[in-house]
Structure formats: structure tokens, C-alpha cells
Design a protein around this motif. Sequence first.
Motif, PDB file in Angstrom:
ATOM      1  N   ASP A 119       0.860  -1.194   0.000  1.00 18.35           N
ATOM      2  CA  ASP A 119       0.000   0.000   0.000  1.00 18.35           C
ATOM      3  C   ASP A 119       0.892   1.237   0.000  1.00 18.35           C
ATOM      4  O   ASP A 119       2.084   1.153   0.298  1.00 18.35           O
ATOM      5  CB  ASP A 119      -0.873  -0.036   1.260  1.00 18.35           C
ATOM      6  CG  ASP A 119      -1.946  -1.109   1.121  1.00 18.35           C
ATOM      7  OD1 ASP A 119      -2.753  -0.985   0.197  1.00 18.35           O
ATOM      8  OD2 ASP A 119      -1.943  -2.055   1.916  1.00 18.35           O
ATOM      9  N   ASP A 303      -8.931  -7.522  -4.067  1.00 18.77           N
ATOM     10  CA  ASP A 303      -8.617  -6.893  -2.791  1.00 18.77           C
ATOM     11  C   ASP A 303      -8.358  -8.043  -1.813  1.00 18.77           C
ATOM     12  O   ASP A 303      -8.684  -9.200  -2.096  1.00 18.77           O
ATOM     13  CB  ASP A 303      -9.759  -5.990  -2.321  1.00 18.77           C
ATOM     14  CG  ASP A 303      -9.272  -5.008  -1.238  1.00 18.77           C
ATOM     15  OD1 ASP A 303      -8.164  -5.204  -0.706  1.00 18.77           O
ATOM     16  OD2 ASP A 303     -10.019  -4.057  -0.925  1.00 18.77           O
ATOM     17  N   GLU A 509     -10.195   2.634   6.898  1.00 21.80           N
ATOM     18  CA  GLU A 509     -10.672   1.364   6.387  1.00 21.80           C
ATOM     19  C   GLU A 509     -11.531   0.607   7.405  1.00 21.80           C
ATOM     20  O   GLU A 509     -11.203   0.530   8.576  1.00 21.80           O
ATOM     21  CB  GLU A 509      -9.435   0.542   6.059  1.00 21.80           C
ATOM     22  CG  GLU A 509      -9.731  -0.624   5.232  1.00 21.80           C
ATOM     23  CD  GLU A 509      -8.459  -1.319   4.808  1.00 21.80           C
ATOM     24  OE1 GLU A 509      -7.371  -0.720   4.890  1.00 21.80           O
ATOM     25  OE2 GLU A 509      -8.583  -2.471   4.390  1.00 21.80           O
TER      26      GLU A 509
END
Length: 813
Positions: A119, A303, A509
Motif C-alpha cells: 500500500d 482486494d 478502512e
Amino acid sequence: MHCYILKADNPKIKIDMEKRLYLLLLFILICLPGLTQVKAPPQLGKDPVNKIVAAMTAEEKAAIVVGTGMRMPGAPSEASKALEKMSPVVGQTRDLVPGAAGTTHAIPRLGIPSIVVADGPAGLRISPTRPNDNATYYCTAFPVATLLASTWDVDLVNRVGQAMGKEVLEYGVDILLGPGLNIHRNPLCGRNFEYYSEDPFVTGKMAAAMVNGVESNGVGTSVKHFDANNAETNRNSLNTIVSERALREIYLKGFGMAVSEAQPWSVMSSYNLINGTYAAENHDLLTNVLRNDWGFSGFVMTDWFGGRDAVAMMVAGNDLLMPGNPGQTKAILDAVNTGKLDVKVLDRNISRILNIILESPRFRGYVYSNKPDLNGHARITRQAASEGMVLLKNGNSALPFSDEIKKVAAFGNTSYDIITGGTGSGDVNEAYSISLVGGLQNAGLTVDGNLSDLYEAYLKAAKAGRPRSRGFMAGSVPVSELSVNDDIINSIVNVTDAAIITIGRNSGEGFDRKDVAGDFELSAPERMLIESVSRTYHEKGKKVAVILNIGGVIETASWKEIPDAILLAWQAGQETGNSIADILVGKVNPSGKLASSFPVKYRDVPSAANFPGKVTATDQNQKPAEGDMMQAFMRPRPAEVTYEEGIYSGYRYYTTFKVPVSYEFGFGLSYTDFEYSGLRLGSPRFGRSLTVSIDVKNTGNTDGKEIVQLYLSAPSKNLEKPLLELKGFGKTRLLKPGDSQTLTFTLTGMDLASFDTGASSWIAEKGTYTIKIGASSEAIKQSAAFSLGKDLTVKKESPALHPQVKIKELSAR
Ligand code: BGC
């Protein structure tokens, strides 16, 4: 003798001499059996990928489409155990770069290395320290995407991307898991800070600039989360029911632009279902739209733990399953062996992955330094941050501070405890962050020490007493705002020249925000702070500025009249305090504008009635505790949301339905003024394209940049249309007082068109179109009309993604 002929033919990658030598060496090693452990593959000739695929065993094929699993440092032990069970270590490749999100399987006998993906959208996310290693591996926390979009400056965003990509390269990572380009459908989505805008055109332009910037380093990006992932609540099971027109015009558009303008190395499919099918298992989405309609040539990854059926994902065109677990490999192998999965499908997916692996730094043997230029990148982040902050109010020219303002009072917890970015996978491990107070001091201002002491002591005590975290990946529980009583304010006003109040919000998130006090609304102590400080300072003729250190939109209408100035600083990365101070003291003239609207109240948001959707099965045993992300991953509750507002999201809704907002899309003030003049069109009739020019002049007294927006109002005969839609924007250079600049835009047929579902086509209707050049979506400065002689079918698409149920969509007719 069998040889590889290796060719890095992506134009973005400039192979220098060193790399050529490396390739030559690799060539010799592979071509000389006996000198190397690498078992010679068959003759590869010109087409290495096909040759490698042909040389792979069925086991190797099933392994390379599934990642190597994931270890979860810091996850609650139950969750870690569950994950470890799902993803045992496969080989040693998982720890190539500690803290990275995942790796692919290596096939050493064929010379295929693992590649590393990490990320995230606001900077690279890896572990900053490593066991038995004194070195540090900090990364730059750049401004969040919402701020970057507010710069409306694609060149600047490209430069941020270049710097981010350099860290990806120099820390040994191959693909950055970003940028995120979901639409800000609702201000409460917990991950809006990772996304750009409520508008697909801004989103697409920003994403393309970012992808091109990052990938100019010869590393990859993964644009995410594809698609319609606009809420975090029940994100692993949410069925998004949405019309094809709304998908094409709003939720897919930015991804399509990113593909056509930047061709990212990969796309990450989202967790949610779209019209009944998981995004990761959705052939319409991943093959018909992404590849057939748009020509995407990279690979698609899931994902993390996304999708359910490994074989269905393979068939749909979800090439790589991340982080991967052996169960998926087995399912794929079994399906090939039983004929349930055509091996050609698997080969196709593998080829797409291999094409990228052969371009990767790891394959090319890039020797990374672990020493990116963090100082240089800090300068870039500081500049980008100040360019994307938005001056919402500047009563009595309160800002920039005059020379008389030497000592200031800093109220608000986040003046001391600044929020540099959101939580979850989008969080970056930076070496330091500059608080507001730090930034003010660096700018030469004195900050009242008694007030600082009070806040520092309060924050220390409050942090010591709070629970550690709200759950896996969530940030710490926020400290409630210190209630400062009137006596303190009365004593401090006499020894300071101005007051600053910082209001902070964080999210991330796994959670959506809430329409409550302390979140979308101000909390009671925050409101009191703004009221009391403003009253007391105003009585003494002194000014008050509010700084919004937030990642997403909050309520402003009920209190914005009270302070003199409001600066929307967003979450601006590790230099946040310096970037704010640059604006407060006038070193930088603010030039950011809103890429998402600020509604008067939450209920005015067109998706307020159905966000974030509802749970459709009420089995309590399946109900994860609030914020328990691991539970949510493992046992998600079925849920659904219907996008009843259709194409009317953000300003498309507010302008068409005449709903007043607190600050409109495109709004932002400057320390100077601009005049727009001389709008001219290349032709009064649209042919294949149309040029539009406008002159912008700085008529004030300070150097400044202006963001110019081109909106289009289209005729609406067969298809209904929003009142206006953004079709172009530009930012002037830094104009000196009296200086002008001409900005030129080119409209294409696609800019005129809307998606006609019945015809599966983008159609521009004949009639009169009006170009509106504005300083915002409401401040239209100049207009001009042109005509289109006959209906134009601009592009035909695959019929795709139809909802299974009838949607009662909002209509202006
Ligand atoms: C997030 C992704 C992220 C991935 C890897 C997921 O939980 O949704 O955005 O890239 O984790 O960390």
C-alpha cells in the motif's frame, strides 16, 4: 540449448546500460546449463511469456495466480490465528520487504521471481523498522488523495506520484496498491480520504496523473477498488444495486480515464458485489468493460481476501488472488484437472501476470538502495499540501496574518496532535510529522505557552487512559475535545494577537463515519470553543481562524459565520503544520478548490436515505462486533444498497434540484482576485472536436493561481441530463498582479455524450450545448453556446452489469 530472449518493451521503462548488462548476464546464465540451477526452459524465441506458460506445470500454474499469503503484525491474536490458518507461509518470499501487503509466488526453475506489492494511496506503507537491524525504512506521508484533488493540478499530482514511485522502487517494492479512485458518493464513507472527488472527471484526471507519475520509475500501480466500493460498512458482502448508466457515467468513468490515459500495470477488484455478483467474480466488469471496452492490458488482482469462488474469479478475468491461500490454489488445480476450468483461461490469466512480472524491477534485478531522498520528498509534500488546502472563508481579510500578529493562541486538540492521514492500509509509517504548533513556530510566530502546556498535559493524560484501538487496522480512539473555560480564554486573549482553532477528524478502512456530533457535526465542546474564542477575541478586535484538519466533508453551515477565517487543510501528510503555516503567514497564496461539495446538512446528500445500505440477513450469530474487521472478512453479513440517486451524485444533484449547499463543488478563495474575459469557441458548431479559450487576469495585489472550470449543459431530449457537468479544468501559473493567462480546452464527442443504456452507446444528442466557464460550479463567469447538427453515436460498449431488479431512480423530469 534453450534461451530466454527478454524484452522490456514498456515505453515507460528506460533500460539503462546497467540493466542491459544485467539482462545480458541473465541471458548467459540461463543459456548455459551447468552454470546455473535454473533448469533450461524450452526455446523461447520472441515470445517469452507464451514460452514460459508452455513450460509450466499445472501446479506452477495454479500457484502463480494465487499470492503467497499474509502475516498480520499487530492483529488481535484470534484474527491472526485465523489468517495464519488461511495463509500459511509458502516459501520465504513473503518477507522480501517487511510490512508489504503481499507477494506473488516465484518459479525459480523458470527464472520467475516473486514480486512485492505494498500500500497505498498516500505513500508507501512498509514496516519502518526491522528486527536485528538498526536501519530505518520510513516513507514519506504525502497529502491524502482528497487534498491532491483539491489542487486541481495534474502536473503537481504527477510530481507527487514520481516521488512516491521512487520510494516504491528504492525500497524494493514492485507495485504500489493505489491510487484509490472510488467516487465520494456520500461524505460519511470512511475511506473518502483515499479517494479524490465526487466527480468522475476530476477523479480520472488525478488518477491518470498519479499512475503516470508513479510508473515513470519503472514500478507499477494498482488502481482500486474496482468498482462501486463507496462504503465501508459490510464492505465484504455489500451488494451494490446500481443502473448501468450511473455506473458508466459516475462510478466507472474515472477508472476508464485512468486506463486510457495511463494504462496502469494492474487494477484491484473491490470487495462488494455489483448487481448480484462479486466484483472479483464479475465477467462483465473485469472482461467486458475493463478489457473489451477500455483495452486494459495489465492484470487484475483481488482486494485482500476478496471474492469467494477461486474458479469463478479466474473465469471472470480476476487474474491474481491476493493475498492468497493454499485452498484457492487447490481449488484451481482441481478445477483444471476435472475440466471445470479450461486451462486456456488459466494460461490467459498467467500471461497477463507474467507480462507485468517481466517488466518489474525485481525481474530486472534492480539493486534498490533502501535510501530514497526523503528530504527532497518532504519538500514536495509540503508544497503539494499547501496547494491543495482550500480557503473557505476570509472575512475582513483576516488571512494572511499581518505583520502585527506575532503571538497566537492555538486551540483545539489537533493543533498539537495533527492528523497527517487516515487509518488502515492507507496509513503511512513516516519518520516525523509537523504539528500545527510546530509549523507556526517554524514560520517565526510565537505560540502561547500556557495554552500549549494545558493541551499537552490534557492529551498526555487522555491518551494514557484510552483503549488502545477501536479494532484491527482502526486508528486510536480520538481524544474528546478539551473544554476550555472562559476564564482561560479571557486570560489568553490579552497576551496573544490572534487565535487559531483546529478541528480534527479521522477515519479509515473498515468503518464509515456517522452523522452525529463529534463526527459529521461539531461536538458540543468544539462548538463552544468556536463560539467562546470568537466572541472573546472579537470583543478585543482580534481575529480567529479555524483550521479543518479532516479527511472528509463535515457540517459547516451552522457555525461558519462565527470565525473570521476558515482554512480547509485536509490531512496534508507529514509536513501538515508547515504547509498550513505557509498559508497563514502568506508565504503561499491558497489556490485549492473543493473537489467535493459541502452540504448544508447531511440529509441534503442525495444518498443520505440509503447510505451505507442495509443488512439483508439478521442471523445474530453472523453479526460481527462493531469494527471487528476480521469477523467482517471471515463471516460477512449479506447486505445491500441501492443507488437510487442514479447519476445525480454531488453537484449534479445540488445544481439540478436547486438544493443549497454550504460550500459548492469547485469553491475556494484566494488572497487575490481574478477576472475572466474573452471566452471564445473554435466554431459555433461541433464537428469532431471543439476548442474553448478564456483569459484569466490577476486583478488583485498578490501573486496567485486560479483554477478555471469548464462545465457543459447538454440538450436533454431522449436522455435526461444534470444541469451541468464538469468537462475540463486548468490551473493558471502563478500570476503576478496585472498578469493574464489564456487557458485552452478541447472538447471531444465523448464530453458531449451521455450513456444510453438501451443502445449500449455513448450518444451526443443534437441541439444546443452551453459552455459555462466558472470559478466554481455556482460562480459561472462566462458562457457561450454551440450546436450539434445531428445525434452522434460516439462509442458503442458491451451491454454489461444490468441490475437484476428494477431501481426507482431519481429523476428531474
Ligand atoms: C484494502 C486495500 C489494500 C489491501 C492490502 C485491503 O484491506 O481494502 O485497499 O490495498 O488491504 O493492504
